[in-house]
Design a protein around this motif. Structure first.
Motif, PDB file in Angstrom:
ATOM      1  N   PHE A  95     -17.074 -14.476  32.327  1.00 30.70           N
ATOM      2  CA  PHE A  95     -15.917 -14.500  31.427  1.00 30.70           C
ATOM      3  C   PHE A  95     -15.016 -15.683  31.740  1.00 30.70           C
ATOM      4  O   PHE A  95     -14.759 -15.973  32.909  1.00 30.70           O
ATOM      5  N   VAL A  96     -14.530 -16.327  30.690  1.00 32.53           N
ATOM      6  CA  VAL A  96     -13.468 -17.323  30.771  1.00 32.53           C
ATOM      7  C   VAL A  96     -12.319 -16.724  29.969  1.00 32.53           C
ATOM      8  O   VAL A  96     -12.450 -16.489  28.765  1.00 32.53           O
ATOM      9  N   LEU A  97     -11.185 -16.437  30.665  1.00 29.92           N
ATOM     10  CA  LEU A  97     -10.082 -15.697  30.052  1.00 29.92           C
ATOM     11  C   LEU A  97      -8.758 -16.444  30.245  1.00 29.92           C
ATOM     12  O   LEU A  97      -7.997 -16.164  31.180  1.00 29.92           O
ATOM     13  N   PRO A  98      -8.456 -17.404  29.367  1.00 32.48           N
ATOM     14  CA  PRO A  98      -7.183 -18.127  29.507  1.00 32.48           C
ATOM     15  C   PRO A  98      -6.006 -17.271  29.057  1.00 32.48           C
ATOM     16  O   PRO A  98      -6.129 -16.426  28.167  1.00 32.48           O
ATOM     17  N   PHE A  99      -4.865 -17.499  29.706  1.00 31.59           N
ATOM     18  CA  PHE A  99      -3.627 -16.853  29.293  1.00 31.59           C
ATOM     19  C   PHE A  99      -3.121 -17.526  28.028  1.00 31.59           C
ATOM     20  O   PHE A  99      -3.100 -18.756  27.944  1.00 31.59           O
ATOM     21  N   VAL A 100      -2.691 -16.760  27.057  1.00 32.38           N
ATOM     22  CA  VAL A 100      -2.074 -17.312  25.855  1.00 32.38           C
ATOM     23  C   VAL A 100      -0.668 -17.813  26.207  1.00 32.38           C
ATOM     24  O   VAL A 100      -0.248 -18.871  25.749  1.00 32.38           O
ATOM     25  N   GLU A 101       0.049 -17.041  27.043  1.00 34.12           N
ATOM     26  CA  GLU A 101       1.367 -17.459  27.512  1.00 34.12           C
ATOM     27  C   GLU A 101       1.192 -18.331  28.755  1.00 34.12           C
ATOM     28  O   GLU A 101       0.273 -18.116  29.538  1.00 34.12           O
ATOM     29  N   ARG A 102       2.082 -19.264  28.936  1.00 33.59           N
ATOM     30  CA  ARG A 102       2.041 -20.064  30.157  1.00 33.59           C
ATOM     31  C   ARG A 102       2.540 -19.221  31.322  1.00 33.59           C
ATOM     32  O   ARG A 102       3.487 -18.451  31.197  1.00 33.59           O
ATOM     33  N   VAL A 103       1.883 -19.367  32.460  1.00 35.70           N
ATOM     34  CA  VAL A 103       2.270 -18.682  33.687  1.00 35.70           C
ATOM     35  C   VAL A 103       3.133 -19.658  34.476  1.00 35.70           C
ATOM     36  O   VAL A 103       2.670 -20.756  34.812  1.00 35.70           O
ATOM     37  N   TRP A 139     -17.082 -13.638  37.524  1.00 35.45           N
ATOM     38  CA  TRP A 139     -18.533 -13.509  37.696  1.00 35.45           C
ATOM     39  C   TRP A 139     -18.818 -12.035  37.947  1.00 35.45           C
ATOM     40  O   TRP A 139     -18.104 -11.396  38.725  1.00 35.45           O
ATOM     41  N   ARG A 140     -19.861 -11.486  37.301  1.00 37.56           N
ATOM     42  CA  ARG A 140     -20.209 -10.067  37.490  1.00 37.56           C
ATOM     43  C   ARG A 140     -21.686  -9.913  37.761  1.00 37.56           C
ATOM     44  O   ARG A 140     -22.525 -10.537  37.104  1.00 37.56           O
ATOM     45  N   ARG A 141     -22.003  -9.051  38.716  1.00 39.66           N
ATOM     46  CA  ARG A 141     -23.402  -8.729  38.978  1.00 39.66           C
ATOM     47  C   ARG A 141     -23.828  -7.637  38.001  1.00 39.66           C
ATOM     48  O   ARG A 141     -23.090  -6.697  37.746  1.00 39.66           O
ATOM     49  N   GLY A 142     -25.053  -7.755  37.504  1.00 36.39           N
ATOM     50  CA  GLY A 142     -25.616  -6.727  36.643  1.00 36.39           C
ATOM     51  C   GLY A 142     -26.222  -5.620  37.479  1.00 36.39           C
ATOM     52  O   GLY A 142     -26.183  -5.641  38.720  1.00 36.39           O
ATOM     53  N   GLU A 143     -26.822  -4.661  36.811  1.00 38.22           N
ATOM     54  CA  GLU A 143     -27.462  -3.534  37.501  1.00 38.22           C
ATOM     55  C   GLU A 143     -28.576  -4.000  38.437  1.00 38.22           C
ATOM     56  O   GLU A 143     -28.873  -3.360  39.433  1.00 38.22           O
ATOM     57  N   ASP A 144     -29.182  -5.147  38.111  1.00 35.64           N
ATOM     58  CA  ASP A 144     -30.273  -5.671  38.932  1.00 35.64           C
ATOM     59  C   ASP A 144     -29.778  -6.450  40.157  1.00 35.64           C
ATOM     60  O   ASP A 144     -30.568  -6.973  40.939  1.00 35.64           O
ATOM     61  N   GLY A 145     -28.447  -6.546  40.315  1.00 29.52           N
ATOM     62  CA  GLY A 145     -27.874  -7.257  41.450  1.00 29.52           C
ATOM     63  C   GLY A 145     -27.691  -8.743  41.211  1.00 29.52           C
ATOM     64  O   GLY A 145     -27.111  -9.439  42.040  1.00 29.52           O
ATOM     65  N   GLN A 146     -28.191  -9.246  40.094  1.00 22.33           N
ATOM     66  CA  GLN A 146     -28.058 -10.664  39.770  1.00 22.33           C
ATOM     67  C   GLN A 146     -26.760 -10.896  38.983  1.00 22.33           C
ATOM     68  O   GLN A 146     -26.311 -10.027  38.242  1.00 22.33           O
ATOM     69  N   PHE A 147     -26.208 -12.084  39.134  1.00 23.14           N
ATOM     70  CA  PHE A 147     -25.010 -12.403  38.374  1.00 23.14           C
ATOM     71  C   PHE A 147     -25.377 -12.667  36.923  1.00 23.14           C
ATOM     72  O   PHE A 147     -26.404 -13.288  36.625  1.00 23.14           O
ATOM     73  N   THR A 148     -24.548 -12.171  36.038  1.00 16.92           N
ATOM     74  CA  THR A 148     -24.726 -12.367  34.600  1.00 16.92           C
ATOM     75  C   THR A 148     -24.731 -13.859  34.301  1.00 16.92           C
ATOM     76  O   THR A 148     -23.913 -14.600  34.838  1.00 16.92           O
ATOM     77  N   SER A 149     -25.630 -14.304  33.439  1.00 14.50           N
ATOM     78  CA  SER A 149     -25.714 -15.737  33.156  1.00 14.50           C
ATOM     79  C   SER A 149     -25.135 -16.109  31.795  1.00 14.50           C
ATOM     80  O   SER A 149     -25.077 -17.278  31.457  1.00 14.50           O
ATOM     81  N   ASP A 150     -24.700 -15.128  31.021  1.00 21.14           N
ATOM     82  CA  ASP A 150     -24.076 -15.417  29.725  1.00 21.14           C
ATOM     83  C   ASP A 150     -22.570 -15.510  29.899  1.00 21.14           C
ATOM     84  O   ASP A 150     -21.948 -14.616  30.469  1.00 21.14           O
ATOM     85  N   THR A 151     -21.982 -16.595  29.420  1.00 18.75           N
ATOM     86  CA  THR A 151     -20.540 -16.765  29.524  1.00 18.75           C
ATOM     87  C   THR A 151     -19.888 -16.337  28.218  1.00 18.75           C
ATOM     88  O   THR A 151     -20.274 -16.798  27.152  1.00 18.75           O
ATOM     89  N   ARG A 152     -18.885 -15.445  28.347  1.00 15.69           N
ATOM     90  CA  ARG A 152     -18.120 -14.988  27.188  1.00 15.69           C
ATOM     91  C   ARG A 152     -16.698 -15.504  27.318  1.00 15.69           C
ATOM     92  O   ARG A 152     -16.154 -15.578  28.412  1.00 15.69           O
TER      93      ARG A 152
END
Length: 184
Positions: A95-103, A139-152
């Motif tokens: 995941f790429v999750l930018p803040f809409v508001e400035r921090v 970054w998130r590991r899937g059920e198989d223990g591998q990191f997810t390779s799709d970026t949302r």
């Protein structure tokens, strides 16, 4: 950050290279050392790494985290051929999750945008703002223990006022308080 995470997680290990006086801090430690047999068993590594060491922090977190890694970084962190070659190509974030508001963060200090601070150059009080944008990379590991390779991609909506509680922001640091006797 660790204080708020401790409200949601059963256990939080909080370390830093400096002592910050928070009762929950486990101690002073360099996250980038080789932990060897002493590596803590953690589900998540959640941090705001120093910008210049961000990729190293992420790679270290990916080694140790059983479930995932989340980092608060400048949005420009996703740019750069070297970081792509050494990090994102082999280990893309989920995941790429930018803040809409400035921090409002100045030199590592989180500031309440509703509380004015001292502007020494102008000799006046002003609301803290930032030209820098921030995002969470996850970054998130899937059920198989591998990191997810799709970026949302998603956006963190402007929820600061709705979600902020008294005490969430630290006190204004001394160097940003109006000096005694300063005229406005």
């Amino acid at each position: 950050m660790a204080k708020v995470l401790a409200e949601e997680f059963a256990g939080v290990h909080a370390t830093d290279v400096h002592e910050y006086g928070w009762d929950g801090q486990d101690g002073v430690a360099d996250f980038l050392i080789d932990w060897g047999q002493d590596v803590p068993k953690v589900d998540w590594v959640i941090t705001n790494p120093p910008f210049r060491l961000g990729a190293e922090f992420i790679r270290q977190g990916l080694r140790y985290a059983r479930r995932g890694v989340a980092v608060l970084v400048r949005t420009s962190f996703v740019e750069g051929v070297e970081r792509y070659d050494t990090l994102f190509q082999a280990s893309p974030e989920a995941f790429v999750l930018p803040f809409v508001e400035r921090v409002a963060m100045w030199k590592g200090v989180l500031l309440d945008p509703d509380v004015k601070v001292w502007d020494a150059e102008r000799g006046t009080m002003k609301s803290p703002t930032s030209a820098t944008s921030y995002a969470w990379l996850v970054w998130r590991r899937g059920e198989d223990g591998q990191f997810t390779s799709d970026t949302r991609f998603g956006r963190i909506p402007p929820w600061r006022r709705l979600l902020t509680r008294p005490g969430d922001y630290p006190p204004v640091p001394a160097h940003l308080r109006r000096p005694e006797g300063a005229l406005l």
